[in-house]
Design an enzyme around this catalytic site. Structure first.
Site, short mmCIF file in Angstrom:
data_model
loop_
_atom_site.label_atom_id
_atom_site.label_comp_id
_atom_site.label_asym_id
_atom_site.label_seq_id
_atom_site.Cartn_x
_atom_site.Cartn_y
_atom_site.Cartn_z
N MET A 147 115.39 43.45 -93.42
CA MET A 147 115.83 43.74 -92.05
C MET A 147 114.60 44.02 -91.19
SD MET A 147 119.07 43.36 -92.03
CE MET A 147 119.15 43.69 -90.27
N HIS A 152 126.38 38.74 -95.01
CA HIS A 152 125.55 39.95 -95.04
C HIS A 152 126.47 41.16 -94.92
CE1 HIS A 152 122.25 42.34 -92.59
NE2 HIS A 152 122.58 42.94 -93.73
N MET A 208 127.18 44.77 -94.51
CA MET A 208 126.65 46.08 -94.08
C MET A 208 127.78 47.07 -94.20
SD MET A 208 124.48 44.59 -90.87
CE MET A 208 125.37 43.04 -90.94
N MET A 223 130.34 44.35 -90.84
CA MET A 223 130.02 45.76 -90.58
C MET A 223 131.29 46.60 -90.65
SD MET A 223 127.45 45.27 -87.37
CE MET A 223 126.20 43.98 -87.35
N ASP A 276 127.72 38.50 -90.26
CA ASP A 276 127.41 39.93 -90.31
C ASP A 276 128.68 40.76 -90.43
OD1 ASP A 276 124.53 40.07 -90.11
OD2 ASP A 276 124.77 39.18 -88.12
N SER A 278 123.10 33.69 -86.64
CA SER A 278 124.07 34.76 -86.87
C SER A 278 125.20 34.65 -85.86
CB SER A 278 123.40 36.13 -86.73
OG SER A 278 124.41 37.11 -86.55
N HIS A 306 125.10 32.55 -90.84
CA HIS A 306 124.91 33.96 -91.22
C HIS A 306 126.07 34.79 -90.64
CE1 HIS A 306 122.45 37.44 -92.45
NE2 HIS A 306 122.85 38.02 -91.33
N ASP A 344 115.77 39.13 -90.92
CA ASP A 344 116.93 39.26 -90.03
C ASP A 344 116.68 40.34 -88.98
OD1 ASP A 344 119.46 39.43 -88.91
OD2 ASP A 344 120.47 40.08 -90.75
C1 DX5 Z 1 122.00 43.05 -87.30
C2 DX5 Z 1 122.43 41.76 -87.96
C3 DX5 Z 1 121.71 40.56 -87.51
C4 DX5 Z 1 121.84 40.26 -86.04
C5 DX5 Z 1 120.63 39.49 -85.62
O1 DX5 Z 1 122.62 44.10 -87.92
O2 DX5 Z 1 122.29 41.85 -89.37
O3 DX5 Z 1 122.08 39.44 -88.29
O4 DX5 Z 1 122.98 39.52 -85.71
O5 DX5 Z 1 120.69 39.32 -84.25
P1 DX5 Z 1 119.38 39.00 -83.40
O6 DX5 Z 1 118.82 37.73 -83.92
O7 DX5 Z 1 119.95 38.87 -82.02
O8 DX5 Z 1 118.46 40.17 -83.56
ZN ZN Z 2 122.57 39.97 -90.60
#
Ligand code: DX5
Ligand code: ZN
Length: 227
Positions: A142, A71, A73, A42, A40, A13, A38, A180
């Site tokens: 998750m 991903h 969110m 948000m 993320d 990620s 990956h 994840d």
């Molecule tokens: C959290 C993200 C993850 C995050 C994982 O909301 O969706 O992808 O980056 O990070 P680690 O592996 O550090 O928990």
């Molecule tokens: Zn993620």
């Protein structure tokens, strides 16, 4: 081909990457043996953090041929999947909790020629995805509450992975399970043994000095856990 017959894939990620050197970081994980990137996304509403817009995905697309696992969110995902598809996403994940018309959103992703993925928060029952399971390429479970990297793995995710594995196998479907949050070298074995096919790891990769050594060690533990 049932997903369990493919090797476990590692999806670092980039949330934990050095954003000032993002291109070099993506190239480094690709050279180190990452299978997906990956990403993320948000929105500051669905989760309490703000991160990556389509322009950044477009920039990442230009520096790698690895599949981009985006991903989302975000609220109102339907409004944004087109922009992320055009930016170069390969897999697009949307949260059950943020999509009142989940079946339609998944169809929209597929109609853009992208692989749909459905994502569940830690508390969300698997029953929520039963009737869309045949329509997705991957289910992302998750194992932390989404919003931040570097959190601890929530232990109840293991039983949930096992139950989802059973659901998928009983239905004879070819759907990957991605996990994840809080997965690192020290716990990847139990996550894979529970039934995961794709492992997201942010701090577990970017927080280490030698990405290639970390990813190789993760793959070795994953292969051993598969038996
Ligand atoms: C959290 C993200 C993850 C995050 C994982 O909301 O969706 O992808 O980056 O990070 P680690 O592996 O550090 O928990
Ligand atoms: Zn993620």
């Amino acid at each position: 081909m049932p997903s369990a017959s493919r090797p476990v894939r590692i999806a670092p990620s980039i949330l934990s990457a050095d954003f000032a050197r993002l291109g070099a970081e993506v190239e480094a994980i690709a050279a180190a043996g990452a299978d997906y990137v990956h990403v993320d996304v948000m929105d500051g509403h669905f989760v309490p953090n703000l991160t990556i817009g389509p322009v950044v995905v477009e920039a990442v697309r230009r520096v790698t041929t690895l599949p981009l696992d985006v991903h989302l969110m975000i609220e109102d995902a339907e409004r944004w999947v087109g922009a992320y598809a055009r930016a170069g996403a390969d897999l697009i994940g949307v949260h059950v909790e943020a999509c009142p018309h989940l079946h339609r959103t998944i169809g929209q992703i597929a109609s853009l020629g992208k692989r749909p993925c459905v994502v569940l928060n830690p508390h969300t029952p698997l029953e929520m995805i039963r009737w869309v399971l045949p329509d997705v390429a991957m289910v992302l479970l998750m194992s932390v509450n989404p919003g931040f990297g570097g959190q601890s793995f929530i232990g109840s995710a293991l039983a949930k992975i096992r139950e989802l594995r059973r659901m998928i196998d009983d239905a004879g479907l070819d759907v990957d399970i991605e996990v994840d949050g809080g997965v690192k070298l020290d716990n990847i074995g139990e996550v894979v043994a529970a039934g995961a096919d794709v492992i997201v790891s942010g701090s577990g990769v970017f927080g280490t000095a030698d990405y290639a050594a970390t990813i190789a060690a993760m793959k070795a533990r994953a292969a051993a856990a598969r038996g």
